[in-house]
Design a protein around this motif. Structure first.
Motif, mmCIF file in Angstrom:
data_model
loop_
_atom_site.group_PDB
_atom_site.id
_atom_site.type_symbol
_atom_site.label_atom_id
_atom_site.label_comp_id
_atom_site.label_asym_id
_atom_site.label_seq_id
_atom_site.Cartn_x
_atom_site.Cartn_y
_atom_site.Cartn_z
ATOM 1 N N ARG A 271 -8.843 3.096 -99.451
ATOM 2 C CA ARG A 271 -9.539 3.686 -98.299
ATOM 3 C C ARG A 271 -10.991 3.197 -98.250
ATOM 4 O O ARG A 271 -11.606 2.902 -99.275
ATOM 5 C CB ARG A 271 -9.513 5.206 -98.393
ATOM 6 N N LEU B 292 -14.962 12.284 -96.847
ATOM 7 C CA LEU B 292 -13.594 12.083 -96.379
ATOM 8 C C LEU B 292 -13.057 13.420 -95.886
ATOM 9 O O LEU B 292 -13.130 14.430 -96.590
ATOM 10 C CB LEU B 292 -12.727 11.552 -97.527
ATOM 11 N N THR C 174 -9.804 15.543 -94.198
ATOM 12 C CA THR C 174 -8.376 15.631 -93.901
ATOM 13 C C THR C 174 -8.103 16.954 -93.193
ATOM 14 O O THR C 174 -9.024 17.742 -92.922
ATOM 15 C CB THR C 174 -7.543 15.542 -95.192
ATOM 16 N N THR D 16 -9.500 20.028 -94.993
ATOM 17 C CA THR D 16 -10.940 20.160 -95.213
ATOM 18 C C THR D 16 -11.514 21.319 -94.409
ATOM 19 O O THR D 16 -11.213 21.475 -93.218
ATOM 20 C CB THR D 16 -11.666 18.857 -94.823
ATOM 21 N N GLN E 298 -7.572 5.162 -92.374
ATOM 22 C CA GLN E 298 -6.137 5.052 -92.641
ATOM 23 C C GLN E 298 -5.650 3.600 -92.541
ATOM 24 O O GLN E 298 -4.547 3.347 -92.086
ATOM 25 C CB GLN E 298 -5.352 5.940 -91.665
ATOM 26 N N ASN F 220 -4.774 11.587 -89.561
ATOM 27 C CA ASN F 220 -4.935 12.775 -90.409
ATOM 28 C C ASN F 220 -6.051 12.640 -91.438
ATOM 29 O O ASN F 220 -6.298 13.570 -92.202
ATOM 30 C CB ASN F 220 -3.620 13.103 -91.134
ATOM 31 N N THR F 221 -6.730 11.480 -91.475
ATOM 32 C CA THR F 221 -7.799 11.275 -92.457
ATOM 33 C C THR F 221 -8.958 10.546 -91.786
ATOM 34 O O THR F 221 -8.759 9.491 -91.157
ATOM 35 C CB THR F 221 -7.295 10.451 -93.664
#
Length: 372
Positions: A13, A41, A43, A46, A75, A118-119
């Motif tokens: 990443r 980061l 997600t 979080t 991603q 999603n990230t």
């Protein structure tokens, strides 16, 4: 590079890659080059409301101007800027709304690849001019490493293979700032920046080798407003995961996250094997190519050929035995109830031998037939 080298090279990443650069660039340059390590980061798990408690820089600096953040998916998606997947100069409140609008939504990349967002990664915004943006790429090959550099980096960098200047470093060779300048790698860079940029590239190359990267592309890498600080704004990197026994500590803290390519969700079986791999010195790998397929494996091609030859010999022997039996019966004037008796006996004995050989193969595990 060989297929084996490509298999072991896994993308990391951007968030982890920047953290690694910030830590090791400072160490290997003895503090001469410092990269801002502020990055978070995010997600679906979080807690966005409490995140600024541990990361106060998200709320901005002094005064009312707090539009100082950049947000984008993390991603392994290429060309995020052109796809409208980058939010620039946003406040923390705007970042939260930007992420909430896109979290767990499905998008299509390059016209064919579908996946769910999603990230996300959030970085500080770095003020700079278009002329401050450069492109740099380090990639490994069978003979060593190659460095590509282009003085007009950014979203519209274009075909760097045809534009970039490049130098090759032998696998046992080393890189120096003098060799970078002598071989004119930094063509198009102002003279006032060449010495600093050459020194930074040498440090970046040392980090690349130390951490066993196999590919690293920074586009753009920029000079900040002070004209001295160099900042990697966008990073794509691959690392040799088989070097974990050498670099586990250097890759830390914690295990190295090697996500699946965008659009391909990891199977539970793959996650289980990856977890086992992280806890042992052995190399355990699993990639499911066809979840509905079957596995047909032979121990070796040599054994497969031997088995086939044996089966052919047995069939021939059976046919000869049946012909001899038929002639013997005729010699004693035995009345055969069917003119096809020899062929029938030959077929029966052949099937019997085939079944026996198949049984031997399975019981001795020379042939395995099992669903995934």
């Amino acid at each position: 590079s060989s297929d084996l080298e490509k298999m072991s090279a896994k993308a990391v990443r951007e968030h982890r890659g920047k953290k690694l650069l910030a830590r090791h660039v400072k160490e290997l340059s003895n503090g001469k080059h410092v990269i801002d390590d502020r990055s978070v980061l995010i997600t679906s798990d979080t807690d966005l409301e409490s995140l600024p408690i541990n990361e106060p820089w998200l709320l901005g600096g002094q005064g009312n101007d707090n539009s100082n953040l950049v947000v984008k998916p993390d991603q392994l998606i290429k060309r995020r800027g052109k796809a409208g997947l980058v939010g620039i100069k946003l406040s923390w409140e705007e970042v939260k709304e930007w992420i909430k609008e896109r979290m767990n939504t499905e998008i299509t990349v390059d016209g064919t690849v579908k996946g769910q967002l999603n990230t996300f990664i959030v970085d500080p915004f770095v003020p700079h001019e278009q002329t401050d943006e450069y492109y740099i790429c380090i990639q490994s090959n069978r003979d060593g490493e190659e460095i590509l550099f282009y003085s007009e980096g950014g979203v519209d960098v274009g075909d760097v293979d045809s534009k970039a200047s490049r130098i090759h470093i032998d696998i046992n060779g080393c890189l120096t700032a003098r060799s970078i300048q002598d071989r004119d790698l930094l063509r198009g860079v102002p003279d006032s920046r060449i010495e600093t940029l050459a020194s930074f590239i040498v440090t970046l190359f040392d980090v690349y080798r130390k951490l066993n990267f196999t590919y690293m592309e920074i586009n753009p890498i920029v000079f900040a407003e002070d004209g001295e600080t160099i900042v990697p704004l966008d990073l794509a990197a691959k690392i040799d995961e088989t070097a974990s026994f050498l670099n586990a500590t250097d890759w830390g803290p914690g295990p190295l996250d090697l996500p699946a390519p965008f659009g391909r969700n990891e199977f539970p079986e793959e996650a289980y094997i990856r977890e086992l791999d992280s806890k042992t010195g052995a190399s355990l790998k699993l990639t499911i190519l066809n979840p509905k397929g079957r596995i047909w494996t032979m121990v070796s091609m040599y054994e497969c050929v031997c088995v086939c030859m044996c089966m052919c010999v047995c069939v021939c022997v059976c046919m000869c035995m049946c012909v001899c039996l038929s002639r013997t019966l005729n010699a004693f004037n035995c009345d055969l109830t069917s003119s096809n008796m020899p062929g029938f006996l030959s077929l029966s004995l052949s099937l019997s031998f085939f079944r026996s050989f198949l049984h031997i193969l399975v019981t001795r595990r020379l042939l395995v037939v099992a669903p995934l």
